[in-house]
Scaffold this motif. Structure first.
Motif, PDB file in Angstrom:
ATOM      1  N   LEU A   1     -35.780  -0.912  14.188  1.00 34.74           N
ATOM      2  CA  LEU A   1     -34.452  -1.459  13.894  1.00 34.74           C
ATOM      3  C   LEU A   1     -34.549  -2.848  13.266  1.00 34.74           C
ATOM      4  O   LEU A   1     -34.145  -3.055  12.115  1.00 34.74           O
ATOM      5  N   VAL A   2     -35.065  -3.804  14.016  1.00 38.31           N
ATOM      6  CA  VAL A   2     -35.085  -5.187  13.565  1.00 38.31           C
ATOM      7  C   VAL A   2     -36.083  -5.374  12.421  1.00 38.31           C
ATOM      8  O   VAL A   2     -35.836  -6.143  11.485  1.00 38.31           O
ATOM      9  N   GLY A   3     -37.200  -4.655  12.464  1.00 42.53           N
ATOM     10  CA  GLY A   3     -38.197  -4.782  11.412  1.00 42.53           C
ATOM     11  C   GLY A   3     -37.662  -4.327  10.065  1.00 42.53           C
ATOM     12  O   GLY A   3     -37.749  -5.054   9.067  1.00 42.53           O
ATOM     13  N   ILE A   4     -37.106  -3.123  10.021  1.00 39.42           N
ATOM     14  CA  ILE A   4     -36.569  -2.611   8.756  1.00 39.42           C
ATOM     15  C   ILE A   4     -35.407  -3.467   8.275  1.00 39.42           C
ATOM     16  O   ILE A   4     -35.288  -3.778   7.082  1.00 39.42           O
TER      17      ILE A   4
ATOM     18  N   ALA B   1     -20.826  -7.553  14.988  1.00 44.88           N
ATOM     19  CA  ALA B   1     -21.076  -6.219  15.529  1.00 44.88           C
ATOM     20  C   ALA B   1     -19.783  -5.594  16.064  1.00 44.88           C
ATOM     21  O   ALA B   1     -19.522  -4.405  15.846  1.00 44.88           O
ATOM     22  N   LEU B   2     -18.979  -6.386  16.761  1.00 43.35           N
ATOM     23  CA  LEU B   2     -17.715  -5.871  17.286  1.00 43.35           C
ATOM     24  C   LEU B   2     -16.759  -5.478  16.166  1.00 43.35           C
ATOM     25  O   LEU B   2     -16.015  -4.490  16.283  1.00 43.35           O
ATOM     26  N   ILE B   3     -16.757  -6.239  15.063  1.00 30.92           N
ATOM     27  CA  ILE B   3     -15.919  -5.900  13.905  1.00 30.92           C
ATOM     28  C   ILE B   3     -16.339  -4.544  13.335  1.00 30.92           C
ATOM     29  O   ILE B   3     -15.499  -3.670  13.040  1.00 30.92           O
ATOM     30  N   PHE B   4     -17.637  -4.337  13.171  1.00 24.17           N
ATOM     31  CA  PHE B   4     -18.126  -3.068  12.630  1.00 24.17           C
ATOM     32  C   PHE B   4     -17.815  -1.902  13.576  1.00 24.17           C
ATOM     33  O   PHE B   4     -17.471  -0.794  13.122  1.00 24.17           O
ATOM     34  N   ILE B   5     -17.949  -2.153  14.873  1.00 24.17           N
ATOM     35  CA  ILE B   5     -17.636  -1.087  15.832  1.00 24.17           C
ATOM     36  C   ILE B   5     -16.162  -0.707  15.747  1.00 24.17           C
ATOM     37  O   ILE B   5     -15.804   0.480  15.748  1.00 24.17           O
TER      38      ILE B   5
ATOM     39  N   PHE C   1     -29.201   7.565  12.226  1.00 20.63           N
ATOM     40  CA  PHE C   1     -27.737   7.559  12.212  1.00 20.63           C
ATOM     41  C   PHE C   1     -27.191   6.564  13.236  1.00 20.63           C
ATOM     42  O   PHE C   1     -26.284   5.783  12.947  1.00 20.63           O
ATOM     43  N   TYR C   2     -27.762   6.567  14.441  1.00 17.70           N
ATOM     44  CA  TYR C   2     -27.306   5.657  15.496  1.00 17.70           C
ATOM     45  C   TYR C   2     -27.725   4.212  15.212  1.00 17.70           C
ATOM     46  O   TYR C   2     -27.077   3.282  15.673  1.00 17.70           O
ATOM     47  N   GLY C   3     -28.809   4.023  14.475  1.00 20.24           N
ATOM     48  CA  GLY C   3     -29.292   2.676  14.207  1.00 20.24           C
ATOM     49  C   GLY C   3     -28.693   2.029  12.975  1.00 20.24           C
ATOM     50  O   GLY C   3     -28.980   0.860  12.699  1.00 20.24           O
ATOM     51  N   PHE C   4     -27.839   2.769  12.244  1.00 21.71           N
ATOM     52  CA  PHE C   4     -27.297   2.217  10.998  1.00 21.71           C
ATOM     53  C   PHE C   4     -26.424   0.990  11.254  1.00 21.71           C
ATOM     54  O   PHE C   4     -26.585  -0.044  10.591  1.00 21.71           O
TER      55      PHE C   4
ATOM     56  N   PRO D   1     -26.229  -1.164  13.944  1.00 19.84           N
ATOM     57  CA  PRO D   1     -26.986  -2.363  14.350  1.00 19.84           C
ATOM     58  C   PRO D   1     -27.787  -2.960  13.200  1.00 19.84           C
ATOM     59  O   PRO D   1     -27.842  -4.188  13.055  1.00 19.84           O
ATOM     60  N   ALA D   2     -28.401  -2.106  12.370  1.00 18.50           N
ATOM     61  CA  ALA D   2     -29.182  -2.613  11.241  1.00 18.50           C
ATOM     62  C   ALA D   2     -28.280  -3.303  10.226  1.00 18.50           C
ATOM     63  O   ALA D   2     -28.624  -4.359   9.682  1.00 18.50           O
ATOM     64  N   LEU D   3     -27.111  -2.723   9.969  1.00 24.72           N
ATOM     65  CA  LEU D   3     -26.168  -3.331   9.033  1.00 24.72           C
ATOM     66  C   LEU D   3     -25.725  -4.707   9.518  1.00 24.72           C
ATOM     67  O   LEU D   3     -25.584  -5.655   8.729  1.00 24.72           O
ATOM     68  N   THR D   4     -25.520  -4.837  10.813  1.00 22.87           N
ATOM     69  CA  THR D   4     -25.140  -6.128  11.386  1.00 22.87           C
ATOM     70  C   THR D   4     -26.217  -7.181  11.144  1.00 22.87           C
ATOM     71  O   THR D   4     -25.926  -8.308  10.722  1.00 22.87           O
ATOM     72  N   ILE D   5     -27.466  -6.820  11.384  1.00 27.59           N
ATOM     73  CA  ILE D   5     -28.566  -7.773  11.215  1.00 27.59           C
ATOM     74  C   ILE D   5     -28.750  -8.143   9.752  1.00 27.59           C
ATOM     75  O   ILE D   5     -28.954  -9.315   9.397  1.00 27.59           O
ATOM     76  N   VAL D   6     -28.666  -7.147   8.858  1.00 28.41           N
ATOM     77  CA  VAL D   6     -28.873  -7.399   7.431  1.00 28.41           C
ATOM     78  C   VAL D   6     -27.805  -8.351   6.894  1.00 28.41           C
ATOM     79  O   VAL D   6     -28.107  -9.346   6.232  1.00 28.41           O
ATOM     80  N   ILE D   7     -26.545  -8.052   7.170  1.00 29.10           N
ATOM     81  CA  ILE D   7     -25.463  -8.881   6.629  1.00 29.10           C
ATOM     82  C   ILE D   7     -25.479 -10.282   7.231  1.00 29.10           C
ATOM     83  O   ILE D   7     -25.238 -11.279   6.543  1.00 29.10           O
ATOM     84  N   ALA D   8     -25.799 -10.377   8.534  1.00 31.16           N
ATOM     85  CA  ALA D   8     -25.797 -11.693   9.183  1.00 31.16           C
ATOM     86  C   ALA D   8     -26.942 -12.578   8.713  1.00 31.16           C
ATOM     87  O   ALA D   8     -26.824 -13.811   8.728  1.00 31.16           O
TER      88      ALA D   8
END
Length: 329
Positions: free
Chosen positions: A109-112, A155-159, A193-196, A198-205
């Motif tokens: 997750l965090v690496g990618i 993350a809460l916004i995306f959820i 699919f489940y990690g998309f 969380p990954a999107l949150t890290i990438v954008i932030a």
């Protein structure tokens, strides 16, 4: 060769200092993991005696009756034998098993996400810095604003938008619980699919930081004499951008990227907690909450080794791509 020897010696000393602090800090904190286990035993109706306490101390890899220096030596010996003790939170699972079950999730997750944020941010920063003052350059403040936004809020916004309102992605978990974990396409697809989110949150932030740093370095690099010389020779703009400007401007970003990769194993505690993701960050939070010193020590050890290893690789890599560092050293 002397340069590399000094670097290896420095990082060996840093690793020893980190191991020593990792041993001392938990023993300076209030509370005792043995007391926690004994309290749980009493709640279940078990009998607690001096022999019981002694057995639990040995089980957790410590013995309070021994001098501190003896405990320290035993701690170092156990580490080099791969014995990190037993986790109180996930008793009776060894710490190595707890970390091994969570580390792949965090690395994926965090690496990618970190690699994607670095590549996209550096590429956009090079493009924006190549043409400063354009309308694209005016979009930089928006990306830095995203970098200042707390992970949990984003993350809460995306959820709310993508999970609750649109029902596009799941809001929590690492995979579909009806599946058995394994190296098969159905499980891997579910994990992706489940990690998309969380990954999107890290990438954008984290994208804004890479973009702004690369943009500023590009603007500074464009004023160098070798860029003027390359243009005077009539070289193509694309080649100057790629082989001269971006190649030199990206060096500080590479150092920051290596440090970020070192911290990948620590996970993103807030993001993993919001999404209930089964990574190292969630395990670290559980260890701190339950005074699980053995698990805390094991996690801090992995994080320390990863950060030192990443910095060592960057230092050695810098010595190869920039000979001036070897001369100055």
């Amino acid at each position: 060769m002397n340069y590399y020897t000094r670097k290896l010696g420095f990082y060996a000393a840093a690793l020893w200092a980190a191991l020593t602090l990792n041993f001392l800090i938990p023993r300076m904190l209030p509370g005792n993991p043995v007391d926690i286990l004994l309290a749980k035993l009493q709640q279940r109706g078990g009998q607690v005696s001096a022999d019981t306490r002694r057995a639990y101390e040995l089980l957790l890899g410590g013995d309070s009756t021994q001098p501190l220096i003896v405990q320290y030596w035993n701690y170092l010996v156990n580490i080099f034998h791969g014995d990190l003790g037993v986790s109180v939170t996930y008793f009776p699972a060894p710490v190595t098993e707890v970390i091994a079950s969570s580390l792949p999730w965090t690395i994926m997750l965090v690496g990618i996400a970190t690699v994607l944020a670095f590549i996209i941010g550096v590429a956009l920063g090079a493009f924006v810095g190549w043409k400063p003052g354009t309308w694209v350059d005016s979009l930089i403040p928006a990306t830095t604003l995203l970098a200042a936004v707390p992970y949990f809020w984003l993350a809460l916004i995306f959820i709310y938008i993508l999970s609750t309102t649109l029902s596009v992605f799941p809001s929590q978990g690492g995979y579909d619980v009806v599946l058995d974990p394994g190296w098969n396409w159905e499980f891997i697809r579910s994990a992706l699919f489940y990690g998309f989110l969380p990954a999107l949150t890290i990438v954008i932030a984290s994208l804004g930081g890479w973009l702004l740093g690369m943009r500023n370095m590009m603007v500074s690099t464009l004023s160098e004499d070798y860029i003027l010389t390359a243009r005077a020779k009539g070289l193509a703009e694309g080649r100057i951008l790629r082989d001269y400007a971006a190649r030199n401007a990206v060096l500080p970003s590479i150092a920051g990227f290596a440090i970020s990769l070192g911290f990948v194993v620590s996970g993103s505690v807030v993001t993993e907690q919001v999404f209930s993701y089964p990574g190292i960050g969630a395990k670290l939070l559980s260890a701190v909450t339950n005074n699980d010193y053995a698990l805390m020590q094991g996690l801090f050890l992995f994080i320390t080794i990863a950060v030192l290893g990443a910095n060592l690789i960057v230092d050695l890599f810098y010595g190869l791509i920039d000979p001036r560092t070897r001369v100055r050293s």
